[in-house]
Scaffold this motif. Structure first.
Motif, PDB file in Angstrom:
ATOM      1  N   TYR A 119      -0.911   4.989   3.597  1.00 46.00           N
ATOM      2  CA  TYR A 119      -0.077   3.883   3.920  1.00 46.00           C
ATOM      3  C   TYR A 119       0.255   2.706   3.345  1.00 46.00           C
ATOM      4  CZ  TYR A 119       0.863   6.098   8.038  1.00 46.00           C
ATOM      5  OH  TYR A 119       0.674   6.883   9.284  1.00 46.00           O
ATOM      6  N   ALA A 120      -0.962   2.418   2.108  1.00 43.33           N
ATOM      7  CA  ALA A 120      -1.443   1.347   1.028  1.00 43.33           C
ATOM      8  C   ALA A 120      -0.740   1.449  -0.065  1.00 43.33           C
ATOM      9  CB  ALA A 120      -2.421   1.627   0.992  1.00 43.33           C
ATOM     10  N   ARG A 121      -0.536   2.886  -0.480  1.00 45.07           N
ATOM     11  CA  ARG A 121       0.051   3.690  -1.236  1.00 45.07           C
ATOM     12  C   ARG A 121       1.991   2.929  -1.180  1.00 45.07           C
ATOM     13  NH1 ARG A 121      -4.472   6.938  -2.596  1.00 45.07           N
ATOM     14  NH2 ARG A 121      -2.858   8.292  -1.646  1.00 45.07           N
ATOM     15  N   PHE A 122       2.390   3.646  -0.187  1.00 46.37           N
ATOM     16  CA  PHE A 122       3.658   3.710  -0.306  1.00 46.37           C
ATOM     17  C   PHE A 122       4.355   2.244   0.571  1.00 46.37           C
ATOM     18  CE2 PHE A 122       7.115   2.802   3.375  1.00 46.37           C
ATOM     19  CZ  PHE A 122       7.286   3.827   2.818  1.00 46.37           C
ATOM     20  N   PHE A 123       3.449   0.925   1.239  1.00 43.40           N
ATOM     21  CA  PHE A 123       3.995   0.022   0.651  1.00 43.40           C
ATOM     22  C   PHE A 123       3.578  -0.959  -0.207  1.00 43.40           C
ATOM     23  CE2 PHE A 123       2.853   0.874   5.348  1.00 43.40           C
ATOM     24  CZ  PHE A 123       4.465   0.468   5.746  1.00 43.40           C
ATOM     25  N   SER A 124       2.674  -0.597  -1.193  1.00 44.92           N
ATOM     26  CA  SER A 124       2.088  -1.065  -2.706  1.00 44.92           C
ATOM     27  C   SER A 124       3.803  -0.893  -3.285  1.00 44.92           C
ATOM     28  CB  SER A 124       1.282  -0.793  -3.272  1.00 44.92           C
ATOM     29  OG  SER A 124       1.149  -0.414  -4.291  1.00 44.92           O
ATOM     30  N   PHE A 125       4.193   0.985  -3.190  1.00 43.01           N
ATOM     31  CA  PHE A 125       4.994   0.971  -3.587  1.00 43.01           C
ATOM     32  C   PHE A 125       6.494   0.344  -3.330  1.00 43.01           C
ATOM     33  CE2 PHE A 125       9.034   3.914  -3.821  1.00 43.01           C
ATOM     34  CZ  PHE A 125       9.236   4.598  -5.629  1.00 43.01           C
ATOM     35  N   LEU A 126       6.628   0.428  -1.827  1.00 43.29           N
ATOM     36  CA  LEU A 126       7.959  -0.660  -1.354  1.00 43.29           C
ATOM     37  C   LEU A 126       8.255  -1.911  -1.958  1.00 43.29           C
ATOM     38  CD1 LEU A 126      10.296   0.588   0.305  1.00 43.29           C
ATOM     39  CD2 LEU A 126       8.815  -1.058   2.466  1.00 43.29           C
ATOM     40  N   PHE A 127       7.279  -2.793  -1.847  1.00 45.24           N
ATOM     41  CA  PHE A 127       7.144  -4.342  -2.565  1.00 45.24           C
ATOM     42  C   PHE A 127       7.362  -4.557  -4.357  1.00 45.24           C
ATOM     43  CE2 PHE A 127       4.164  -4.816   1.504  1.00 45.24           C
ATOM     44  CZ  PHE A 127       5.492  -5.483   2.046  1.00 45.24           C
ATOM     45  N   SER A 128       6.395  -3.595  -5.273  1.00 42.90           N
ATOM     46  CA  SER A 128       6.776  -3.474  -6.252  1.00 42.90           C
ATOM     47  C   SER A 128       7.718  -2.793  -7.077  1.00 42.90           C
ATOM     48  CB  SER A 128       6.015  -3.137  -7.278  1.00 42.90           C
ATOM     49  OG  SER A 128       6.045  -1.210  -6.496  1.00 42.90           O
ATOM     50  N   THR A 129       8.736  -2.212  -5.817  1.00 39.79           N
ATOM     51  CA  THR A 129      10.305  -1.645  -6.207  1.00 39.79           C
ATOM     52  C   THR A 129      11.068  -2.775  -6.064  1.00 39.79           C
ATOM     53  OG1 THR A 129       9.689   0.740  -5.810  1.00 39.79           O
ATOM     54  CG2 THR A 129      11.667   0.138  -6.445  1.00 39.79           C
TER      55      THR A 129
END
Length: 331
Positions: free
Chosen positions: A111-121
């Motif tokens: 979950y942490a990596r997914f939301f990080s990926f979402l925001f950085s994208t």
């Protein structure tokens, strides 16, 4: 970005990958195995691992500063590397991930990596839409690492408190002796996977490097599948390898069948759709990449087998074997 700037971005990301791998000192499987063995409390294992990684990160950082300052001439590569230096320190906090792998509860780090990926994208899209300077992408990559670190601090288990770290000198010595082989192995593997980019940068052009990196990026995304799969079931592998020989063989046979079959399917899909993938993801400036991607797609099969095999060696405590394998491959 175009192939030229994308080539520079890829080199900077490669440098970051190498530095994080070096600073990790091969602790991932060792910490999980230590948690599984229950000789020390979870708080002591995770605290010792955190301090161990933090010291290794700082030493890696100082060494790299000297190398970059004296041996790198490209100003954009220097800028990107300096911007991303803090990410090496941030990587120390992924000891939280070790705990959830040990508990086979990887959903929280995911979950942490997914939301990080979402925001950085989303941030990358802003740079693209408003035609901002492409070097802002370096700062977005740093933000991505920072967000993951803050997420790890937020989801950390109660057994680890970063303000009151518990440390065992004896366990640290055990980590040091066991991690030596894995550190050499990790460095060999990372250099093996990045030397091609460094050679192309030195011998050809940024345009060639950008096209090569585009094909490499697509294949490396697919590497996530076997890596996450094997990391998440490492505790199960350790458990099965402590059972009877017949049960071990049955488990490993099933494991490798699943790994090989799934990797062949993914490799075939990428091979058959290489033109469409490059056009969709990178655009018509990267047409050279589709030819490279067709060749590169076969790496998925061999990488999946290698990752699976190495996790079995980790579980059996054969770190020295992994080191020799990695060094000979690198040579």
């Amino acid at each position: 970005l175009g192939p030229d700037n994308y080539g520079i971005l890829s080199i900077v990301e490669s440098i970051l990958s190498i530095l994080i791998a070096v600073s990790a000192v091969g602790l991932d499987p060792i910490v999980i195995k230590s948690l599984k063995m229950k000789k020390y409390g979870d708080d002591v294992v995770l605290g010792t691992a955190f301090l161990f990684k933090l010291i290794a990160s700082i030493l890696t950082l100082f060494f790299c500063l000297i190398v970059i300052e004296f041996f790198v001439e490209d100003t954009n590569i220097k800028l990107g590397t300096y911007v991303l230096f803090p990410a090496i320190i941030f990587s120390s906090f992924n000891v939280v991930d070790y705990y959830y792998q040990y508990k086979v509860q990887s959903k929280y780090p995911v979950y942490a990596r997914f939301f990080s990926f979402l925001f950085s994208t989303l941030l990358k899209l802003i740079v693209i839409i408003y035609a901002l300077n492409w070097t802002y992408l370096f700062y977005i990559i740093l933000f991505d690492q920072l967000f993951i670190t803050l997420s790890y601090i937020y989801i950390r288990p109660s057994c680890i408190d970063f303000t009151k770290i518990k440390f065992s000198k004896r366990l640290a010595n055990n980590f040091l002796s066991a991690s030596f082989y894995l550190t050499i192995s990790a460095i060999s593997i990372i250099f093996l996977s990045r030397t091609d980019q460094i050679m192309i940068k030195s011998m050809l052009t940024n345009f060639d490097l950008g096209n090569y990196s585009a094909s490499q990026k697509i294949v490396e995304v697919s590497y996530i599948i076997p890596t996450i799969l094997m990391s998440s079931i490492l505790p199960k592998i350790i458990e099965k390898l402590n059972s009877g020989i017949e049960e071990q063989n049955l488990f490993l046979a099933r494991l490798f069948k699943i790994v090989v079959l799934s990797s062949i399917i993914v490799s075939a899909l990428i091979f058959l759709s290489s033109d469409a993938l490059i056009l969709l993801i990178f655009g018509n400036k990267f047409t050279l990449s589709s030819k490279l991607l067709r060749i590169y797609s076969f790496c998925i099969i061999f990488y999946s087998i290698k990752v699976s095999f190495q996790q079995v060696l980790y579980a059996k405590g054969l770190e020295k074997n992994i080191m020799f394998q990695s060094i000979f491959t690198f040579i």
